[in-house]
Scaffold this motif. Structure first.
Motif, PDB file in Angstrom:
ATOM      1  N   ASN A   1       2.800  12.200  -9.561  1.00 12.89           N
ATOM      2  CA  ASN A   1       2.813  12.199 -11.020  1.00 12.89           C
ATOM      3  C   ASN A   1       3.278  10.841 -11.543  1.00 12.89           C
ATOM      4  O   ASN A   1       3.818  10.031 -10.801  1.00 12.89           O
ATOM      5  N   GLU A   2       3.019  10.608 -12.806  1.00 14.37           N
ATOM      6  CA  GLU A   2       3.293   9.309 -13.418  1.00 14.37           C
ATOM      7  C   GLU A   2       4.771   8.947 -13.396  1.00 14.37           C
ATOM      8  O   GLU A   2       5.121   7.782 -13.192  1.00 14.37           O
TER       9      GLU A   2
ATOM     10  N   LEU B   1       9.183   4.499  -8.843  1.00 15.44           N
ATOM     11  CA  LEU B   1       8.930   3.684  -7.661  1.00 15.44           C
ATOM     12  C   LEU B   1       8.736   2.221  -8.055  1.00 15.44           C
ATOM     13  O   LEU B   1       9.266   1.313  -7.413  1.00 15.44           O
ATOM     14  N   LEU B   2       8.018   1.992  -9.128  1.00 10.49           N
ATOM     15  CA  LEU B   2       7.829   0.637  -9.643  1.00 10.49           C
ATOM     16  C   LEU B   2       9.160   0.046 -10.112  1.00 10.49           C
ATOM     17  O   LEU B   2       9.450  -1.126  -9.872  1.00 10.49           O
TER      18      LEU B   2
ATOM     19  N   GLN C   1      -3.648   8.121  -7.126  1.00 13.31           N
ATOM     20  CA  GLN C   1      -2.613   9.068  -7.511  1.00 13.31           C
ATOM     21  C   GLN C   1      -2.400   8.958  -9.016  1.00 13.31           C
ATOM     22  O   GLN C   1      -2.850   8.017  -9.653  1.00 13.31           O
ATOM     23  N   ARG C   2      -1.698   9.922  -9.559  1.00 13.07           N
ATOM     24  CA  ARG C   2      -1.455   9.928 -11.002  1.00 13.07           C
ATOM     25  C   ARG C   2      -0.473   8.825 -11.366  1.00 13.07           C
ATOM     26  O   ARG C   2       0.711   8.898 -11.070  1.00 13.07           O
ATOM     27  N   ILE C   3      -1.026   7.803 -12.002  1.00 14.91           N
ATOM     28  CA  ILE C   3      -0.249   6.652 -12.447  1.00 14.91           C
ATOM     29  C   ILE C   3      -0.764   6.286 -13.831  1.00 14.91           C
ATOM     30  O   ILE C   3      -1.980   6.268 -14.047  1.00 14.91           O
ATOM     31  N   SER C   4       0.131   5.995 -14.750  1.00 15.11           N
ATOM     32  CA  SER C   4      -0.338   5.574 -16.068  1.00 15.11           C
ATOM     33  C   SER C   4      -1.123   4.278 -15.913  1.00 15.11           C
ATOM     34  O   SER C   4      -0.897   3.499 -14.983  1.00 15.11           O
ATOM     35  N   ARG C   5      -2.050   4.042 -16.810  1.00 16.61           N
ATOM     36  CA  ARG C   5      -2.865   2.821 -16.736  1.00 16.61           C
ATOM     37  C   ARG C   5      -2.000   1.569 -16.784  1.00 16.61           C
ATOM     38  O   ARG C   5      -2.236   0.613 -16.068  1.00 16.61           O
TER      39      ARG C   5
ATOM     40  N   ARG D   1      -1.748  -1.209 -13.776  1.00 15.90           N
ATOM     41  CA  ARG D   1      -1.958  -2.648 -13.980  1.00 15.90           C
ATOM     42  C   ARG D   1      -0.737  -3.445 -13.524  1.00 15.90           C
ATOM     43  O   ARG D   1      -0.872  -4.494 -12.892  1.00 15.90           O
ATOM     44  N   ALA D   2       0.436  -2.947 -13.858  1.00 15.64           N
ATOM     45  CA  ALA D   2       1.669  -3.631 -13.465  1.00 15.64           C
ATOM     46  C   ALA D   2       1.795  -3.676 -11.940  1.00 15.64           C
ATOM     47  O   ALA D   2       2.172  -4.706 -11.377  1.00 15.64           O
TER      48      ALA D   2
END
Length: 73
Positions: free
Chosen positions: A21-22, A28-29, A57-61, A65-66
């Motif tokens: 999930n996001e 993690l980022l 995987q579910r990651i916000s756009r 990008r980041a």
């Protein structure tokens, strides 16, 4: 982020990667972006982030990008 125990850190990173999930990917980022003392932990985090992007995987756009900008594909 609040422990210096490498085994615990690795388990947490593994868990964040496996949670699809996001919010987990955002955390993690955030771990990657912090001043991690151990280069091995930073490398593991970067690999998990790359894998998450490759696996769609579910990651916000914005976070995807980041991730690509920070750790590459």
């Amino acid at each position: 982020r609040s422990t210096d125990d490498d085994a615990v850190r690795r388990l947490c990173l593994d868990s964040l990667y496996r949670i699809n999930n996001e919010t987990a990917k955002k955390e993690l980022l955030a771990v990657y972006r912090t001043d991690v003392k151990d280069p091995v932990i930073k490398d593991i985090t970067a690999n998990y982030l790359r894998q998450a992007v490759r696996e769609d995987q579910r990651i916000s756009r914005a976070d995807a990008r980041a991730i690509i900008n920070v750790v590459g594909q």
